[in-house]
Design a protein around this motif. Structure first.
Motif, PDB file in Angstrom:
ATOM      1  N   TYR A 153      37.556  33.721  39.530  1.00 14.52           N
ATOM      2  CA  TYR A 153      36.585  34.770  40.103  1.00 14.52           C
ATOM      3  C   TYR A 153      35.945  33.993  41.181  1.00 14.52           C
ATOM      4  O   TYR A 153      34.944  33.279  41.090  1.00 14.52           O
ATOM      5  CB  TYR A 153      35.753  35.452  39.130  1.00 14.52           C
ATOM      6  CG  TYR A 153      35.052  36.832  39.877  1.00 14.52           C
ATOM      7  CD1 TYR A 153      35.432  37.369  41.156  1.00 14.52           C
ATOM      8  CD2 TYR A 153      34.278  37.461  39.091  1.00 14.52           C
ATOM      9  CE1 TYR A 153      35.082  38.693  41.566  1.00 14.52           C
ATOM     10  CE2 TYR A 153      33.548  38.722  39.700  1.00 14.52           C
ATOM     11  CZ  TYR A 153      34.110  39.192  40.823  1.00 14.52           C
ATOM     12  OH  TYR A 153      33.586  40.548  41.369  1.00 14.52           O
ATOM     13  N   ILE A 154      36.102  34.027  42.408  1.00 19.41           N
ATOM     14  CA  ILE A 154      35.580  33.378  43.439  1.00 19.41           C
ATOM     15  C   ILE A 154      35.024  34.356  44.538  1.00 19.41           C
ATOM     16  O   ILE A 154      35.812  35.308  44.945  1.00 19.41           O
ATOM     17  CB  ILE A 154      36.613  32.117  44.221  1.00 19.41           C
ATOM     18  CG1 ILE A 154      37.327  31.473  43.178  1.00 19.41           C
ATOM     19  CG2 ILE A 154      35.808  31.527  45.227  1.00 19.41           C
ATOM     20  CD1 ILE A 154      36.652  30.520  42.295  1.00 19.41           C
ATOM     21  N   CYS A 173      26.976  30.389  40.128  1.00 19.39           N
ATOM     22  CA  CYS A 173      28.201  31.364  39.925  1.00 19.39           C
ATOM     23  C   CYS A 173      28.650  31.401  38.540  1.00 19.39           C
ATOM     24  O   CYS A 173      29.246  32.471  38.297  1.00 19.39           O
ATOM     25  CB  CYS A 173      29.397  30.429  40.775  1.00 19.39           C
ATOM     26  SG  CYS A 173      29.691  28.752  40.102  1.00 19.39           S
ATOM     27  N   THR A 174      28.201  30.434  37.690  1.00 14.76           N
ATOM     28  CA  THR A 174      28.493  30.696  36.209  1.00 14.76           C
ATOM     29  C   THR A 174      27.940  31.915  35.650  1.00 14.76           C
ATOM     30  O   THR A 174      28.404  33.090  35.246  1.00 14.76           O
ATOM     31  CB  THR A 174      28.057  29.527  35.368  1.00 14.76           C
ATOM     32  OG1 THR A 174      28.787  28.547  35.660  1.00 14.76           O
ATOM     33  CG2 THR A 174      28.538  29.658  33.801  1.00 14.76           C
ATOM     34  N   LEU A 177      29.151  34.904  38.049  1.00 16.92           N
ATOM     35  CA  LEU A 177      30.660  35.421  38.195  1.00 16.92           C
ATOM     36  C   LEU A 177      31.313  34.902  36.833  1.00 16.92           C
ATOM     37  O   LEU A 177      32.201  35.546  36.345  1.00 16.92           O
ATOM     38  CB  LEU A 177      31.221  34.600  39.608  1.00 16.92           C
ATOM     39  CG  LEU A 177      30.601  35.276  40.797  1.00 16.92           C
ATOM     40  CD1 LEU A 177      31.336  34.037  41.873  1.00 16.92           C
ATOM     41  CD2 LEU A 177      30.700  36.517  41.097  1.00 16.92           C
ATOM     42  N   GLY A 178      30.972  33.574  36.531  1.00 27.98           N
ATOM     43  CA  GLY A 178      31.586  33.156  35.347  1.00 27.98           C
ATOM     44  C   GLY A 178      31.853  33.833  33.967  1.00 27.98           C
ATOM     45  O   GLY A 178      32.696  33.826  33.178  1.00 27.98           O
ATOM     46  N   TYR A 180      32.210  36.925  33.846  1.00 31.07           N
ATOM     47  CA  TYR A 180      33.372  37.936  33.974  1.00 31.07           C
ATOM     48  C   TYR A 180      34.726  36.941  33.256  1.00 31.07           C
ATOM     49  O   TYR A 180      35.613  37.739  32.527  1.00 31.07           O
ATOM     50  CB  TYR A 180      33.646  38.250  35.522  1.00 31.07           C
ATOM     51  CG  TYR A 180      32.943  39.279  35.929  1.00 31.07           C
ATOM     52  CD1 TYR A 180      33.037  40.754  35.624  1.00 31.07           C
ATOM     53  CD2 TYR A 180      31.896  38.878  36.773  1.00 31.07           C
ATOM     54  CE1 TYR A 180      32.348  41.747  36.077  1.00 31.07           C
ATOM     55  CE2 TYR A 180      30.940  40.088  37.265  1.00 31.07           C
ATOM     56  CZ  TYR A 180      31.240  41.332  36.967  1.00 31.07           C
ATOM     57  OH  TYR A 180      30.409  42.251  37.400  1.00 31.07           O
ATOM     58  N   ASN A 181      34.620  35.874  33.729  1.00 31.34           N
ATOM     59  CA  ASN A 181      35.947  34.856  33.161  1.00 31.34           C
ATOM     60  C   ASN A 181      35.756  35.030  31.735  1.00 31.34           C
ATOM     61  O   ASN A 181      36.890  35.034  31.056  1.00 31.34           O
ATOM     62  CB  ASN A 181      36.050  33.532  33.998  1.00 31.34           C
ATOM     63  CG  ASN A 181      36.204  33.853  35.604  1.00 31.34           C
ATOM     64  OD1 ASN A 181      35.119  33.233  36.231  1.00 31.34           O
ATOM     65  ND2 ASN A 181      37.014  34.193  35.964  1.00 31.34           N
ATOM     66  N   SER A 226      37.953  29.237  36.802  1.00 29.74           N
ATOM     67  CA  SER A 226      37.190  28.657  37.601  1.00 29.74           C
ATOM     68  C   SER A 226      36.471  29.885  38.444  1.00 29.74           C
ATOM     69  O   SER A 226      37.024  30.933  38.542  1.00 29.74           O
ATOM     70  CB  SER A 226      38.205  28.264  38.928  1.00 29.74           C
ATOM     71  OG  SER A 226      38.777  27.045  38.197  1.00 29.74           O
ATOM     72  N   CYS A 227      35.305  29.681  38.495  1.00 31.04           N
ATOM     73  CA  CYS A 227      34.371  30.497  39.331  1.00 31.04           C
ATOM     74  C   CYS A 227      33.645  29.878  40.602  1.00 31.04           C
ATOM     75  O   CYS A 227      33.215  28.654  40.454  1.00 31.04           O
ATOM     76  CB  CYS A 227      33.290  31.282  38.462  1.00 31.04           C
ATOM     77  SG  CYS A 227      32.125  30.128  37.719  1.00 31.04           S
ATOM     78  N   HIS A 238      36.603  37.788  48.049  1.00 27.81           N
ATOM     79  CA  HIS A 238      36.837  37.647  46.851  1.00 27.81           C
ATOM     80  C   HIS A 238      38.020  37.435  46.213  1.00 27.81           C
ATOM     81  O   HIS A 238      39.053  37.803  46.907  1.00 27.81           O
ATOM     82  CB  HIS A 238      35.953  38.699  45.892  1.00 27.81           C
ATOM     83  CG  HIS A 238      36.385  39.872  46.011  1.00 27.81           C
ATOM     84  ND1 HIS A 238      37.474  40.648  45.009  1.00 27.81           N
ATOM     85  CD2 HIS A 238      36.051  40.958  46.742  1.00 27.81           C
ATOM     86  CE1 HIS A 238      37.778  41.671  45.421  1.00 27.81           C
ATOM     87  NE2 HIS A 238      37.078  42.248  46.447  1.00 27.81           N
ATOM     88  N   ASP A 240      40.006  37.359  42.729  1.00 28.82           N
ATOM     89  CA  ASP A 240      40.039  37.855  41.308  1.00 28.82           C
ATOM     90  C   ASP A 240      41.670  37.524  40.593  1.00 28.82           C
ATOM     91  O   ASP A 240      42.526  38.100  41.368  1.00 28.82           O
ATOM     92  CB  ASP A 240      40.021  39.358  41.305  1.00 28.82           C
ATOM     93  CG  ASP A 240      38.538  39.847  41.785  1.00 28.82           C
ATOM     94  OD1 ASP A 240      38.540  39.668  43.058  1.00 28.82           O
ATOM     95  OD2 ASP A 240      37.791  40.463  41.239  1.00 28.82           O
TER      96      ASP A 240
END
Length: 315
Positions: A153-154, A173-174, A177-178, A180-181, A226-227, A238, A240
């Motif tokens: 998720y970038i 970002c963790t 976004l991270g 979510y991962n 990776s985020c 983004h 995904d």
């Protein structure tokens, strides 16, 4: 079905785009009012969606008219605001991540238990029938035993003043976004890793802007994610992605995005050469989330994103 009366704390993008519209569109929910440190911003949402503006979060939590509270404020306030609301006897839907540590998240759930109310982490995409369908493929052994899963998720990065870019507001970002991962891997694999290794790139403000991690499991399978906030600044771009490899084949999200709705697809590729694409009709995830929370408040269900799941994700 009764009408659930809701107060919203935090009036930023997630409230304006998702929580407020979905509560308004739900015939069984009513927004009682808003609080934000920026009173003008709260006033604008109140004017658009109805309800009052509270002078403080404490005033909102003390309002006997409110059944449930959506915590949509910056990450660093989630635990404090949630605990206050829970101790006031309000059910709480708190935006992800609940807290930066498992211990703090546990304190939040303890407050919910002691006051006989529900706390649910607001992972809207976890309510998606798409995620349920992929999980079912794994449970049914469609691709055999899972040996490896990856997710990414970038997104675009942001102006340095954005709360996502500041350490004092639990940016990075963790956290943004991270989670979510990690939650997707946890949901699909249904297991926690025995070992985690990670590497990150940090900004001058000491928040991570790109992070990669490897999960190693007791049974030998592995996962990686990776985020990052690394794409063109403020363009809402983004990436995904997820892929799962098993002993009989693989599943890849070919039409997938976190919190996406509409017609989303995934492709199953078997090692004998067969390939199958499946498409799932997905309602707006935030609508599914607020509807499920409403049923919890009415005593008809328990949170779909459970205490155990949120604590595992925090770990």
């Amino acid at each position: 079905m009764e009408t659930v009366k809701v107060g919203i704390v935090g009036c930023g993008m997630i409230t304006a785009r998702r929580h407020a519209p979905e509560y308004t569109d739900n015939p069984h929910a009513q927004i009682v009012g808003f609080y934000d440190f920026d009173q003008q911003r709260a006033g604008e949402l109140a004017a658009g969606y109805g309800g009052k503006v509270y002078a403080s979060p404490e005033e909102l939590f003390a309002d006997p008219e409110i059944d449930a509270v959506s915590i949509c404020s910056p990450n660093y306030t989630h635990a404090d605001y949630s605990i206050q609301a829970l101790r006031a006897g309000k059910h709480v839907l708190c935006e992800k991540p609940l807290a930066p540590t498992e211990a703090q998240a546990e304190e939040m759930f303890k407050a919910a238990e002691e006051n006989h109310v529900y706390l649910m982490e607001a992972f809207a995409y976890q309510h998606s029938p798409y995620i349920a369908a992929v999980r079912k493929e794994i449970e049914n052994g469609t691709i055999g035993d899972v040996r490896y899963m990856e997710s990414a998720y970038i997104t675009s990065d942001y102006d340095p003043k954005n709360i996502r870019m500041r350490r004092d507001t639990l940016g990075g970002c963790t956290y943004d976004l991270g989670v979510y991962n990690t939650s997707l891997i946890l949901r699909i694999l249904g297991d926690e890793p025995a070992k985690v290794r990670a590497i990150a790139s940090f900004s001058e403000e000491k928040i991570d802007t790109l992070t990669s991690a490897i999960f190693e499991y007791a049974d030998g399978k592995k996962a990686a994610f990776s985020c990052g906030m690394a794409l063109a600044t403020d363009l809402d771009r983004h990436i995904d992605r997820f892929e799962i490899q098993g002993t009989k084949g693989s599943i890849k999200g070919t039409g997938f995005e976190f919190n996406g709705d509409g017609e989303l697809s995934y492709t199953i590729t078997f090692f004998d050469g067969r390939e199958e694409m499946k498409t799932i009709s997905v309602p707006q995830n935030y609508r599914l989330e607020v509807e499920q929370m409403g049923r919890c408040v009415e005593g008809k269900e328990t949170p779909a994103v459970t205490r155990g799941f949120s604590l595992a994700n925090a770990r």
